[in-house]
Structures are given as C-alpha cells and as structure tokens.
Design an enzyme around this catalytic site. Structure first.
Site, short mmCIF file in Angstrom:
data_model
loop_
_atom_site.label_atom_id
_atom_site.label_comp_id
_atom_site.label_asym_id
_atom_site.label_seq_id
_atom_site.Cartn_x
_atom_site.Cartn_y
_atom_site.Cartn_z
N THR A 32 0.81 -1.22 0.00
CA THR A 32 0.00 0.00 0.00
C THR A 32 0.84 1.27 0.00
OG1 THR A 32 -1.78 -1.11 1.17
CG2 THR A 32 -1.73 1.27 1.36
N ASP B 170 1.73 -6.58 -4.61
CA ASP B 170 0.92 -6.60 -3.40
C ASP B 170 1.48 -7.77 -2.58
OD1 ASP B 170 -2.36 -5.93 -2.60
OD2 ASP B 170 -1.33 -7.61 -1.65
N SER C 146 0.29 -9.95 -0.88
CA SER C 146 -0.45 -11.22 -0.95
C SER C 146 0.19 -12.14 -2.00
CB SER C 146 -1.91 -10.97 -1.31
OG SER C 146 -2.46 -10.09 -0.39
N THR D 133 1.69 -4.86 4.10
CA THR D 133 1.52 -5.31 5.49
C THR D 133 0.94 -6.73 5.58
OG1 THR D 133 -0.63 -4.24 5.58
CG2 THR D 133 1.25 -2.99 6.41
N ASP D 134 0.19 -7.15 4.54
CA ASP D 134 -0.56 -8.41 4.66
C ASP D 134 0.32 -9.61 5.01
OD1 ASP D 134 -2.80 -6.96 4.13
OD2 ASP D 134 -3.07 -7.67 2.07
N THR E 286 2.71 -10.36 14.29
CA THR E 286 1.49 -10.77 13.61
C THR E 286 0.76 -9.50 13.20
OG1 THR E 286 1.30 -12.75 14.97
CG2 THR E 286 -0.73 -11.97 14.00
N ARG F 215 -2.80 -25.92 14.82
CA ARG F 215 -3.21 -24.81 15.70
C ARG F 215 -4.25 -25.34 16.68
NH1 ARG F 215 -4.05 -19.23 12.91
NH2 ARG F 215 -3.56 -18.65 15.06
N GLN G 154 -3.82 -21.45 19.33
CA GLN G 154 -4.63 -20.45 18.64
C GLN G 154 -4.66 -19.13 19.43
OE1 GLN G 154 -8.51 -22.13 17.74
NE2 GLN G 154 -7.55 -23.96 16.88
N CYS G 155 -4.24 -19.19 20.72
CA CYS G 155 -4.19 -17.95 21.52
C CYS G 155 -3.03 -17.09 21.04
CB CYS G 155 -3.95 -18.28 22.99
SG CYS G 155 -5.23 -19.27 23.71
N1 ASP Z 1 -2.58 -5.55 0.31
C1 ASP Z 1 -1.48 -4.71 0.78
C2 ASP Z 1 -0.23 -5.54 0.78
O1 ASP Z 1 0.00 -6.29 1.69
C3 ASP Z 1 -1.79 -4.19 2.12
C4 ASP Z 1 -0.72 -3.25 2.69
O2 ASP Z 1 0.32 -3.00 2.16
O3 ASP Z 1 -0.99 -2.74 3.78
O4 ASP Z 1 0.54 -5.45 -0.14
#
Ligand code: ASP
Length: 349
Positions: free
Chosen positions: A17, A61, A63, A93-94, A170, A250, A282-283
C-alpha cells in the site's frame, strides 16, 4: 559508514500500500513507480545519509509474496551487505510478518539492521502513515551504539510506534495504523518524541562471524486449525496429501485438542510416516505446554512437537526453511525445539 563517513542505508521496495495509487477507473489500489514514491517524501533529503534504492519490477501486493521473492531479497542484501550500514524493506503489510520470519532464518549471523515497514494508507495521501514509518525505519537502520556497532542487528518490523522482532510479529488490524503486535516478546524500541531502544532485549550475533545467507525452502507444509466439530474425514485427508512433510497444528489454549481416538490415531500414524507435526496455540499470548492437560499430553504421545510460543507465521516459515535444507527428520525436530533467531521462548529461559 561510507567513505564520506555518512551512514548508508539501502531501501528495497517490494510493493504494498505504501507505494500504491488509486486506479481512477476501478477505484482499486495499484502499485506505482518507486521514483514517484520517493518524490512524495522530500524529507529524506534532510537526512545526512547516503540512501540508495532498489525496486522490485513489478512491485507486488504482498499477498503475492513467495519464497522465491524472499530469496531475491536475501540476494540483494547479500550482494550489498558490505556497502551499507543497514537495510530498509518496504513491503505490504498483509504478509510482512511471514517475510520478516523467513528472513530471520535466511540471514544467519546477521550483524546489520534489516527493518521492514510499510503503511496502511498510500504515501501520497494526506493522512498517510507511510512517511513516518519510512523515515523512522531509516533512522533505526542507521542507528549505532556508543561503541559504533549497529543498534539493532536483527530482522525487525517497524510500524506506527514500535520496533518489533520480525519473527515475533502478527498483523492484527486491517484498518488501524497500529497494525502489528508481538504478543510474546516486548518491543525492541518504542518511538515517540524519542526512539527508546530496549538494548537488553536486542539479539546480537558475534560480529566476527560472516553473515551466512540461506536460500532453500520446501513448501510441502500445511497449517491445520482445530475447532469443535472438526471432521475425521477432513483431518485424515489433509494428513494423507501426497508429499506432505509437516503440519502446523493450531490447537486450543496451552496446546490442547479434542480427545477423539481417531485424532490421536491419525496424528500418530502421520508422525510415524515421517510427517512432522508442530503444536502451536490459537491464543495470541502464551505458549504450548503439552504436559499440562490430558488433552495436550495425548498429542505429545502421538509424536507431536511443541512450537512453544511461536507465531503461526514463524512456525510455518521455520518449517519450510528447515525442510528445504534436507536435514534428517530428527535434526529438524531438534531445531524446531531450538531458538534459532529469537523466535521462541523456552520454559527454562
Ligand atoms: N494488500 C497490501 C499488501 O499487503 C496491504 C498493505 O500494504 O498494507 O501489499
């Protein structure tokens, strides 16, 4: 330090992002050029640092992150290791917590900072969190102790106001700027008016040892989360997948599972077939203690190993990393039980 005695930082842009812009036709966020991203942060010129950049083409991205791309990041760091005091990786961030975990194992004997950061809002937006994250990450990557050694020779995530050990993190929030947590290890630094490093918590390898990069992974692994009502046929078929090498299981609470005869049987049989099963809870806070309840002990007796207080992101990447190195199963079991890069807290520590 560079010849001019200025701190030097290599900024590696993978995507996310932080470097995205809204597509006017679809409204979706898409990556834009890294040069454009830097234009949005003229403040960088005020650092009296040498800041060089390397950009993924195309930016992704997160992901779409893959072990091959972790290898690409490690190759860049390896090639430029002597030239820079520290490295900042801009990353979505993902999956940032997975990348941070993987890099912590791939960069053995790391003696320089590798700081991942990103943002929840694109850097071109008025309220972006990206600028502060980027600027502070660069400052941390260049920070030194009084003795001249790098302040944080670890793979870390810096986000919002905390510097966290990468393999303990996480992503916990899809909206707030404060998106990451390290539930089982305190922050290595907190950032407000000052950057306050918790030096006693920072891991230091012997700086005399050369950094040893690793590149191999085996992704014949799966994460299996238990829930009340989980079906035997489904567990059995997951454990029978051809080529399966390891499972991150988990479980509930301190490492407990339903007391079904079939569950212990399938896990035991899989273990006997050489499939490594690692128990994590899982906690979010706390660790697996399989001796504590009968519901945990049955797993231990089925050959399941403890993942202690490891995050899911760390458990799966550690397994892929160890399996990639074709070690004997007993050795992998031993290493899953060992703290390789500050990723687990042993009871006795
Ligand atoms: N979908 C974005 C990614 O992980 C989300 C982000 O960067 O916050 O690339």
């Amino acid at each position: 330090m560079t010849k001019e005695n200025k701190p030097s930082v290599l900024l590696i842009y993978t995507g996310g992002t932080i470097g995205m812009i809204e597509n006017p036709e679809t409204g979706a966020l898409e990556s834009f050029k890294f040069d454009e991203l830097l234009k949005q942060v003229p403040e960088l010129k005020r650092f009296n640092f040498r800041i060089d950049t390397y950009s993924f083409q195309p930016a992704i991205d997160s992901s779409d992150m893959e072990p091959e791309l972790w290898v690409k990041i490690v190759r860049i760091i390896m090639e430029k290791y002597e030239e820079y005091d520290g490295f900042v990786i801009l990353h979505g961030t993902d999956t940032m917590a997975y990348t941070a975990s993987a890099l912590s194992f791939m960069l053995e004997n790391l003696s320089k900072p590798v700081i991942l950061t990103g943002s929840q809002l694109p850097i071109g937006m008025l309220r972006t969190d990206g600028k502060e994250n980027l600027i502070t990450a660069i400052e941390i990557a260049a920070a030194r102790r009084n003795d001249g050694q790098p302040m944080v020779p670890e793979v870390c995530i810096f986000f919002e106001n905390e510097l966290l050990r990468g393999n303990r993190t996480t992503k916990v929030n899809a909206e707030n700027f404060n998106a990451f947590r390290s539930f089982n290890y305190p922050p290595l630094a907190t950032v407000g008016i000052h950057i306050r490093f918790n030096e006693h918590l920072i891991r230091r390898n012997n700086p005399q040892l050369p950094m040893k990069p690793h590149f191999l992974f085996n992704n014949n692994v799966v994460m299996l989360s238990l829930f009340p009502g989980i079906k035997e046929s489904i567990v059995a078929s997951v454990l029978q997948v051809p080529g399966l090498k390891a499972v991150v299981l988990r479980t509930f609470g301190s490492g407990n599972a339903p007391q079904k005869e079939w569950l212990t049987r399938h896990l035991k049989q899989a273990s006997e077939r050489g499939i490594l099963i690692v128990n994590i809870t899982q906690c979010q806070h706390g660790a697996v203690e399989m001796h504590r309840y009968g519901t945990g002990l049955q797993l231990l007796q089925a050959g399941v190993v403890s993942g202690y207080d490891c995050t899911p992101e760390c458990a799966i990447t550690k397994l892929m990393f160890l399996l990639g190195h074709d070690l004997p199963l007993e050795e992998i079991r031993k290493l899953m039980d060992s703290d390789l890069a500050g990723e687990i807290t042993h009871d006795e520590s």
